[in-house]
Design a protein around this motif. Structure first.
Motif, PDB file in Angstrom:
ATOM      1  N   LYS A  64      72.011  19.288  17.284  1.00 27.94           N
ATOM      2  CA  LYS A  64      72.699  19.663  18.519  1.00 27.94           C
ATOM      3  C   LYS A  64      71.677  19.721  19.654  1.00 27.94           C
ATOM      4  O   LYS A  64      70.583  20.244  19.491  1.00 27.94           O
ATOM      5  CB  LYS A  64      73.388  21.015  18.353  1.00 27.94           C
ATOM      6  N   VAL A  65      72.061  19.181  20.811  1.00 26.14           N
ATOM      7  CA  VAL A  65      71.190  19.164  21.979  1.00 26.14           C
ATOM      8  C   VAL A  65      71.938  19.800  23.150  1.00 26.14           C
ATOM      9  O   VAL A  65      73.094  19.463  23.409  1.00 26.14           O
ATOM     10  CB  VAL A  65      70.760  17.734  22.352  1.00 26.14           C
ATOM     11  N   THR A  66      71.262  20.710  23.841  1.00 27.22           N
ATOM     12  CA  THR A  66      71.784  21.331  25.055  1.00 27.22           C
ATOM     13  C   THR A  66      70.747  21.116  26.149  1.00 27.22           C
ATOM     14  O   THR A  66      69.543  21.202  25.886  1.00 27.22           O
ATOM     15  CB  THR A  66      72.032  22.839  24.845  1.00 27.22           C
ATOM     16  N   ILE A  67      71.217  20.852  27.368  1.00 27.79           N
ATOM     17  CA  ILE A  67      70.339  20.621  28.509  1.00 27.79           C
ATOM     18  C   ILE A  67      70.698  21.628  29.592  1.00 27.79           C
ATOM     19  O   ILE A  67      71.876  21.848  29.857  1.00 27.79           O
ATOM     20  CB  ILE A  67      70.530  19.192  29.061  1.00 27.79           C
ATOM     21  N   CYS A  68      69.681  22.223  30.209  1.00 29.30           N
ATOM     22  CA  CYS A  68      69.956  23.143  31.314  1.00 29.30           C
ATOM     23  C   CYS A  68      68.763  23.239  32.249  1.00 29.30           C
ATOM     24  O   CYS A  68      67.708  22.682  31.992  1.00 29.30           O
ATOM     25  CB  CYS A  68      70.350  24.525  30.791  1.00 29.30           C
ATOM     26  N   GLY A  69      68.961  23.978  33.334  1.00 31.49           N
ATOM     27  CA  GLY A  69      67.900  24.295  34.269  1.00 31.49           C
ATOM     28  C   GLY A  69      67.491  25.744  34.089  1.00 31.49           C
ATOM     29  O   GLY A  69      68.134  26.501  33.344  1.00 31.49           O
ATOM     30  N   ILE A  70      66.443  26.158  34.755  1.00 27.35           N
ATOM     31  CA  ILE A  70      65.953  27.534  34.631  1.00 27.35           C
ATOM     32  C   ILE A  70      67.044  28.566  34.910  1.00 27.35           C
ATOM     33  O   ILE A  70      67.178  29.530  34.149  1.00 27.35           O
ATOM     34  CB  ILE A  70      64.711  27.757  35.529  1.00 27.35           C
ATOM     35  N   PRO A  71      67.871  28.393  35.971  1.00 28.76           N
ATOM     36  CA  PRO A  71      68.889  29.417  36.239  1.00 28.76           C
ATOM     37  C   PRO A  71      69.912  29.599  35.114  1.00 28.76           C
ATOM     38  O   PRO A  71      70.555  30.643  35.033  1.00 28.76           O
ATOM     39  CB  PRO A  71      69.587  28.902  37.508  1.00 28.76           C
ATOM     40  N   GLU A  72      70.046  28.624  34.234  1.00 32.45           N
ATOM     41  CA  GLU A  72      71.028  28.688  33.144  1.00 32.45           C
ATOM     42  C   GLU A  72      70.452  29.186  31.817  1.00 32.45           C
ATOM     43  O   GLU A  72      71.194  29.343  30.848  1.00 32.45           O
ATOM     44  CB  GLU A  72      71.628  27.302  32.914  1.00 32.45           C
ATOM     45  N   LEU A  73      69.155  29.416  31.746  1.00 30.38           N
ATOM     46  CA  LEU A  73      68.524  29.778  30.466  1.00 30.38           C
ATOM     47  C   LEU A  73      69.177  30.990  29.805  1.00 30.38           C
ATOM     48  O   LEU A  73      69.389  30.997  28.597  1.00 30.38           O
ATOM     49  CB  LEU A  73      67.030  30.036  30.662  1.00 30.38           C
ATOM     50  N   ALA A  74      69.504  32.000  30.574  1.00 27.77           N
ATOM     51  CA  ALA A  74      70.076  33.227  30.006  1.00 27.77           C
ATOM     52  C   ALA A  74      71.414  32.974  29.313  1.00 27.77           C
ATOM     53  O   ALA A  74      71.784  33.715  28.395  1.00 27.77           O
ATOM     54  CB  ALA A  74      70.223  34.285  31.093  1.00 27.77           C
ATOM     55  N   GLN A  75      72.117  31.935  29.708  1.00 28.38           N
ATOM     56  CA  GLN A  75      73.421  31.616  29.117  1.00 28.38           C
ATOM     57  C   GLN A  75      73.318  31.096  27.684  1.00 28.38           C
ATOM     58  O   GLN A  75      74.309  31.089  26.962  1.00 28.38           O
ATOM     59  CB  GLN A  75      74.145  30.555  29.949  1.00 28.38           C
ATOM     60  N   HIS A  76      72.148  30.649  27.285  1.00 27.93           N
ATOM     61  CA  HIS A  76      72.015  29.971  25.999  1.00 27.93           C
ATOM     62  C   HIS A  76      71.210  30.743  24.955  1.00 27.93           C
ATOM     63  O   HIS A  76      71.081  30.275  23.826  1.00 27.93           O
ATOM     64  CB  HIS A  76      71.376  28.589  26.212  1.00 27.93           C
ATOM     65  N   CYS A  77      70.698  31.923  25.290  1.00 27.58           N
ATOM     66  CA  CYS A  77      69.776  32.601  24.370  1.00 27.58           C
ATOM     67  C   CYS A  77      70.466  33.165  23.128  1.00 27.58           C
ATOM     68  O   CYS A  77      69.796  33.444  22.141  1.00 27.58           O
ATOM     69  CB  CYS A  77      68.977  33.680  25.095  1.00 27.58           C
ATOM     70  N   ALA A  78      71.784  33.303  23.147  1.00 26.35           N
ATOM     71  CA  ALA A  78      72.471  33.895  22.002  1.00 26.35           C
ATOM     72  C   ALA A  78      73.351  32.895  21.260  1.00 26.35           C
ATOM     73  O   ALA A  78      74.275  33.289  20.558  1.00 26.35           O
ATOM     74  CB  ALA A  78      73.311  35.084  22.474  1.00 26.35           C
TER      75      ALA A  78
END
Length: 184
Positions: free
Chosen positions: A7-21
């Motif tokens: 699985k691959v997810t792509i984001c920017g710095i402002p979105e990092l918190a959305q993916h930590c869990a």
């Protein structure tokens, strides 16, 4: 082998918190040379994390650190680690989640899928609603993986498909000084 094999997810710095869990096992950070380490990275526990620093430029410019083959070798080594773990979930981020991260994600998807470069790049259309992969990164990866231009063909196919769906992006790409990257 499916594209990608993980699985691959792509984001920017402002979105990092959305993916930590969400079960990320591998985190690839590509940020500017002078960008402070994003505090949101502290929320990622027990993940294989690789931080690579270079600026989002597609050529050598005074005052910027452009991507080098050594940077892409680090991306590929990271990809080897991610690929070797069954069920891995790779999160790739750069500053905005547009150029370096989409290029890195495509490189990781192509790494273990020779002959399927176009398919890997077109997968970006599903993974990120906006993106313009860094050409320089893809050029180096194509050489290092000995793909004889197949990755560049994948990049062009992706850009054509993206511009077909979003023709207004052509003007934006020209305005940011990357008009030479528009497919002919």
């Amino acid at each position: 082998m499916p594209i990608p094999s993980h699985k691959v997810t792509i984001c920017g710095i402002p979105e990092l918190a959305q993916h930590c869990a969400v079960g990320v096992s591998h985190l690839l950070s590509i940020i500017d040379t002078h960008e402070p380490r994003p505090p949101a990275l502290d929320d990622y526990f027990e993940v294989d994390h690789e931080l690579i620093r270079f600026d989002d430029v597609v050529a050598e410019y005074p005052g910027f650190e452009a991507c080098t083959p050594a940077h892409i070798e680090k991306v590929l080594l990271f990809g080897e680690r991610a690929h070797s773990k069954a069920g891995s979930h790779v999160l790739v981020h750069c500053h905005a989640g547009v150029s370096r991260s989409t290029a890195a994600a495509a490189i990781l998807m192509c790494q273990h899928a020779p002959g399927r470069e176009v398919e890997a790049f077109l997968k970006l259309l599903e993974l990120r609603k906006h993106g313009w992969p860094n050409t320089r990164m893809v050029e180096f990866a194509d050489r290092l993986l000995k793909r004889d231009g197949a990755m560049m063909e994948g990049l062009v196919a992706y850009r054509r498909a993206l511009l077909l769906a979003k023709p207004h992006l052509s003007e934006i790409i020209r305005n940011i000084g990357r008009g030479h990257e528009l497919p002919t």
